[in-house]
Design a protein around this motif. Sequence first.
Motif, PDB file in Angstrom:
ATOM      1  N   PRO A 121       0.810  -1.236   0.000  1.00 46.34           N
ATOM      2  CA  PRO A 121       0.000   0.000   0.000  1.00 46.34           C
ATOM      3  C   PRO A 121       0.835   1.275   0.000  1.00 46.34           C
ATOM      4  CG  PRO A 121      -0.831  -1.569   1.614  1.00 46.34           C
ATOM      5  CD  PRO A 121       0.489  -2.087   1.160  1.00 46.34           C
ATOM      6  N   PHE A 122       1.996   1.260   0.659  1.00 43.93           N
ATOM      7  CA  PHE A 122       2.789   2.486   0.777  1.00 43.93           C
ATOM      8  C   PHE A 122       3.663   2.731  -0.446  1.00 43.93           C
ATOM      9  CE2 PHE A 122       2.164   0.838   5.137  1.00 43.93           C
ATOM     10  CZ  PHE A 122       1.408   1.879   5.636  1.00 43.93           C
ATOM     11  N   ILE A 123       4.146   1.655  -1.063  1.00 43.38           N
ATOM     12  CA  ILE A 123       4.984   1.837  -2.245  1.00 43.38           C
ATOM     13  C   ILE A 123       4.137   2.095  -3.490  1.00 43.38           C
ATOM     14  CG2 ILE A 123       6.621   0.662  -3.769  1.00 43.38           C
ATOM     15  CD1 ILE A 123       7.900  -0.582  -1.411  1.00 43.38           C
ATOM     16  N   SER A 124       2.976   1.446  -3.570  1.00 40.78           N
ATOM     17  CA  SER A 124       2.147   1.639  -4.757  1.00 40.78           C
ATOM     18  C   SER A 124       1.616   3.061  -4.864  1.00 40.78           C
ATOM     19  CB  SER A 124       0.976   0.652  -4.733  1.00 40.78           C
ATOM     20  OG  SER A 124       0.178   0.851  -3.578  1.00 40.78           O
ATOM     21  N   ILE A 125       1.415   3.719  -3.720  1.00 41.52           N
ATOM     22  CA  ILE A 125       0.881   5.075  -3.769  1.00 41.52           C
ATOM     23  C   ILE A 125       1.909   6.075  -4.292  1.00 41.52           C
ATOM     24  CG2 ILE A 125       1.532   5.893  -1.480  1.00 41.52           C
ATOM     25  CD1 ILE A 125      -1.305   6.983  -1.178  1.00 41.52           C
TER      26      ILE A 125
END
Length: 349
Positions: free
Chosen positions: A32-36
């Motif tokens: 979730p944090f890298i994809s954003i």
Amino acid sequence: MALPAARTRSTPNTHLVSLAAGDLLMVLLTVPFISIVYTVSSYPFGETVCRASEFVKDLSLGITVFTLTALSADRYMAIVRPVSHHVSDTAGRVTIIVAVGIWVFSAILALPAALFSHVPDKFTPTGEKYHICTPFPPFLGDLYPKIHTLVKFIVYYLLPLVLIATFYVLMARHLLVSAQHLPGEAAGQQRQVQARRKVAKMVLAFVTIFAICFLPINIFIMWWHFGENSSMNYNIYWHSFRIVGFCLSFINSCINPIALYFVSGTFRKYFNRHVFCWCTRRRRGRRRDWDPTDSTATRLSTAPRTEHVHLRMVGGADNGTHDAPHRLTLTSTTSLLSSRNYNNPGSVV
């Protein structure tokens, strides 16, 4: 219905549970944090989230790689040396120790990401400020990113694949040699060999998926840090290649259960039973198989039954007055047939 203990506590299942836990960490705490990052122009989270995300990413990667290597080594021992591998009473404890050791070793290798990851200020050519999350601090110099990248490529990708390939070449050689003597062996030994081959194929499928999923991102990282003028040659092609590489590396954490479903018949059986229970229950309702443990089966009840019978004296005078009746207690055991209603009552036997 639970799996038998002997089947659930095997070495492959222990490593598969560890592999699943590492994949779950990646999906919940990293994706979730890298994809954003690819949807916003600047990293929106703080340094704490940056360090935690980078740490979990390296931790999950280490767990995946080293667990696959351990699984390949276990399959090698199970096929090449089956007696010495399974006879030992400490095999289960050794498996637990290896799984815990993989987690500890992976955490140690991921410590630099937790210690050095930060969110520096960057500026566009027009002077606009933005942030990125990077594991390379400036005080370690320009050489640290290259060393860090090269070590990760060797430890997390190249060396494990070489070891795994070696194990499988030796396994294939052993199976080809032993296949000449297989027809004369007992049927039980043939079934054991076939079962070991199935598990080996399952591990090989996992390794192949890992090698394919992590190849693009490793190509990009090596090009970025060791290619000449890579920052100047970075274009839409490399940007797209980078996104595809990140997506494939994250897909690896999600595709393992799908691959296991198609490769392992046992996993597919119990997955259908416990996850797709509505589908299997529907299929079970169409069958008319008799199951002695089912609630529709015939049950014998041996509960004691007590009856009170009133007796009168035979041949006694009947003068209008009745003597107190004698009471006889009978205790018997009866067989009671209990069953639910069937469409055809005659089918209950």
